[in-house]
Design a protein around this motif. Structure first.
Motif, PDB file in Angstrom:
ATOM      1  N   LEU A   1      52.970  47.427   4.017  1.00  0.00           N
ATOM      2  CA  LEU A   1      53.406  46.397   3.081  1.00  0.00           C
ATOM      3  C   LEU A   1      54.921  46.221   3.101  1.00  0.00           C
ATOM      4  N   VAL A   2      55.656  47.323   3.183  1.00  0.00           N
ATOM      5  CA  VAL A   2      57.115  47.232   3.275  1.00  0.00           C
ATOM      6  C   VAL A   2      57.514  46.566   4.588  1.00  0.00           C
ATOM      7  N   LEU A   3      56.845  46.937   5.674  1.00  0.00           N
ATOM      8  CA  LEU A   3      57.132  46.298   6.965  1.00  0.00           C
ATOM      9  C   LEU A   3      56.879  44.799   6.904  1.00  0.00           C
ATOM     10  N   PHE A   4      55.782  44.409   6.282  1.00  0.00           N
ATOM     11  CA  PHE A   4      55.449  42.990   6.172  1.00  0.00           C
ATOM     12  C   PHE A   4      56.491  42.246   5.339  1.00  0.00           C
ATOM     13  N   ALA A   5      56.842  42.796   4.189  1.00  0.00           N
ATOM     14  CA  ALA A   5      57.794  42.119   3.295  1.00  0.00           C
ATOM     15  C   ALA A   5      59.166  41.979   3.951  1.00  0.00           C
ATOM     16  N   THR A   6      59.640  43.049   4.574  1.00  0.00           N
ATOM     17  CA  THR A   6      60.969  42.970   5.204  1.00  0.00           C
ATOM     18  C   THR A   6      60.952  42.059   6.420  1.00  0.00           C
ATOM     19  N   LEU A   7      59.861  42.058   7.155  1.00  0.00           N
ATOM     20  CA  LEU A   7      59.774  41.155   8.305  1.00  0.00           C
ATOM     21  C   LEU A   7      59.786  39.696   7.855  1.00  0.00           C
ATOM     22  N   MET A   8      59.079  39.386   6.777  1.00  0.00           N
ATOM     23  CA  MET A   8      59.085  38.015   6.257  1.00  0.00           C
ATOM     24  C   MET A   8      60.482  37.610   5.785  1.00  0.00           C
ATOM     25  N   MET A   9      61.218  38.543   5.196  1.00  0.00           N
ATOM     26  CA  MET A   9      62.580  38.241   4.761  1.00  0.00           C
ATOM     27  C   MET A   9      63.492  37.969   5.960  1.00  0.00           C
ATOM     28  N   VAL A  10      63.355  38.766   7.007  1.00  0.00           N
ATOM     29  CA  VAL A  10      64.180  38.573   8.204  1.00  0.00           C
ATOM     30  C   VAL A  10      63.849  37.242   8.871  1.00  0.00           C
ATOM     31  N   ILE A  11      62.571  36.916   8.960  1.00  0.00           N
ATOM     32  CA  ILE A  11      62.177  35.642   9.561  1.00  0.00           C
ATOM     33  C   ILE A  11      62.696  34.477   8.718  1.00  0.00           C
TER      34      ILE A  11
ATOM     35  N   SER B   1      72.427  33.312   4.144  1.00  0.00           N
ATOM     36  CA  SER B   1      71.211  33.635   4.888  1.00  0.00           C
ATOM     37  C   SER B   1      71.366  34.901   5.712  1.00  0.00           C
ATOM     38  N   LEU B   2      72.587  35.224   6.103  1.00  0.00           N
ATOM     39  CA  LEU B   2      72.808  36.477   6.827  1.00  0.00           C
ATOM     40  C   LEU B   2      72.388  37.678   5.980  1.00  0.00           C
ATOM     41  N   GLY B   3      72.509  37.546   4.669  1.00  0.00           N
ATOM     42  CA  GLY B   3      72.072  38.618   3.783  1.00  0.00           C
ATOM     43  C   GLY B   3      70.585  38.879   3.883  1.00  0.00           C
ATOM     44  N   PHE B   4      69.806  37.830   4.175  1.00  0.00           N
ATOM     45  CA  PHE B   4      68.362  38.002   4.317  1.00  0.00           C
ATOM     46  C   PHE B   4      67.991  38.633   5.649  1.00  0.00           C
ATOM     47  N   ILE B   5      68.967  38.830   6.509  1.00  0.00           N
ATOM     48  CA  ILE B   5      68.720  39.541   7.753  1.00  0.00           C
ATOM     49  C   ILE B   5      69.366  40.920   7.712  1.00  0.00           C
ATOM     50  N   VAL B   6      70.617  40.967   7.286  1.00  0.00           N
ATOM     51  CA  VAL B   6      71.379  42.213   7.317  1.00  0.00           C
ATOM     52  C   VAL B   6      70.824  43.253   6.343  1.00  0.00           C
ATOM     53  N   ILE B   7      70.375  42.830   5.177  1.00  0.00           N
ATOM     54  CA  ILE B   7      69.904  43.796   4.182  1.00  0.00           C
ATOM     55  C   ILE B   7      68.511  44.344   4.513  1.00  0.00           C
ATOM     56  N   PRO B   8      67.486  43.503   4.776  1.00  0.00           N
ATOM     57  CA  PRO B   8      66.159  44.085   5.016  1.00  0.00           C
ATOM     58  C   PRO B   8      65.949  44.633   6.428  1.00  0.00           C
TER      59      PRO B   8
ATOM     60  N   PRO C   1      67.634  46.932   8.329  1.00  0.00           N
ATOM     61  CA  PRO C   1      67.617  48.399   8.429  1.00  0.00           C
ATOM     62  C   PRO C   1      66.398  49.035   7.749  1.00  0.00           C
ATOM     63  N   VAL C   2      65.951  48.440   6.652  1.00  0.00           N
ATOM     64  CA  VAL C   2      64.750  48.948   5.972  1.00  0.00           C
ATOM     65  C   VAL C   2      63.546  48.787   6.893  1.00  0.00           C
ATOM     66  N   PHE C   3      63.441  47.617   7.540  1.00  0.00           N
ATOM     67  CA  PHE C   3      62.342  47.375   8.471  1.00  0.00           C
ATOM     68  C   PHE C   3      62.375  48.395   9.616  1.00  0.00           C
ATOM     69  N   LEU C   4      63.553  48.603  10.200  1.00  0.00           N
ATOM     70  CA  LEU C   4      63.666  49.543  11.329  1.00  0.00           C
ATOM     71  C   LEU C   4      63.320  50.968  10.904  1.00  0.00           C
ATOM     72  N   TYR C   5      63.753  51.368   9.710  1.00  0.00           N
ATOM     73  CA  TYR C   5      63.443  52.711   9.217  1.00  0.00           C
ATOM     74  C   TYR C   5      61.931  52.888   9.024  1.00  0.00           C
ATOM     75  N   PHE C   6      61.305  51.920   8.362  1.00  0.00           N
ATOM     76  CA  PHE C   6      59.869  52.041   8.110  1.00  0.00           C
ATOM     77  C   PHE C   6      59.055  51.898   9.394  1.00  0.00           C
ATOM     78  N   ASN C   7      59.557  51.156  10.368  1.00  0.00           N
ATOM     79  CA  ASN C   7      58.867  51.066  11.655  1.00  0.00           C
ATOM     80  C   ASN C   7      58.932  52.410  12.379  1.00  0.00           C
ATOM     81  N   LYS C   8      60.085  53.063  12.295  1.00  0.00           N
ATOM     82  CA  LYS C   8      60.214  54.396  12.883  1.00  0.00           C
ATOM     83  C   LYS C   8      59.294  55.375  12.165  1.00  0.00           C
ATOM     84  N   LEU C   9      59.221  55.257  10.839  1.00  0.00           N
ATOM     85  CA  LEU C   9      58.340  56.100  10.040  1.00  0.00           C
ATOM     86  C   LEU C   9      56.876  55.858  10.403  1.00  0.00           C
ATOM     87  N   ARG C  10      56.508  54.602  10.645  1.00  0.00           N
ATOM     88  CA  ARG C  10      55.136  54.266  11.018  1.00  0.00           C
ATOM     89  C   ARG C  10      54.774  54.901  12.349  1.00  0.00           C
TER      90      ARG C  10
END
Length: 147
Positions: free
Chosen positions: A41-51, A124-131, A133-142
């Motif tokens: 769910l975190v991966l999905f939410a952060t990916l949608m924010m980045v997109i 809009s850069l904030g919607f990429i820069v902020i989520p 690292p969270v996406f990358l961390y949770f992807n590594k965790l997955r």
């Protein structure tokens, strides 16, 4: 219309995937399923924010390259000047003064549109820069959880 339809369908799709994932991993234990579910769910939410941020940056860049906006036509502008309804307008302006005033108005409006586009890109850069690292961390965790 399409966006609102997607927003209404998206929770249903997510719930279906959650139930399918839970049924598939039923034998692994409840805590592990919840942990996996939270990660996805975190991966999905952060990916949608980045997109969304990427799409917004593209739209801002398009506005910057080709600023579009409403400009009052020269005829309308001239009528407003003659009628004295615009601030700072003189009743006795020559045609050249009105034309130069209109050209300045159009240039200022184009500059304002470009400034808005730059502001949108920065936001809009904030919607990429902020989520991201969270996406990358949770992807590594997955990946670690699946090993």
């Amino acid at each position: 219309m399409v966006f609102s339809l997607l927003l209404s369908i998206m929770p249903i799709v997510i719930v279906v995937f959650i139930v399918a994932f839970a049924v598939k991993n039923k034998e692994q234990g409840g805590e592990k399923v919840v942990r996996h579910l939270y990660t996805y769910l975190v991966l999905f939410a952060t990916l949608m924010m980045v997109i969304g941020g990427g799409v917004s940056i593209f739209m801002g860049a398009a506005d910057l390259a080709s600023p579009s906006g409403y400009y009052q036509s020269y005829t309308e502008y001239k009528q407003m000047i003659v009628a004295g309804k615009m601030e700072g307008s003189k009743n006795e302006m020559s045609e050249e003064e009105i034309r130069s005033s209109y050209d300045i108005y159009v240039q200022e409006e184009e500059k304002r549109q470009k400034d808005r586009a730059i502001n949108q890109i920065i936001k809009s850069l904030g919607f990429i820069v902020i989520p991201l690292p969270v996406f990358l961390y949770f992807n590594k965790l997955r990946k670690q959880q699946s090993e």
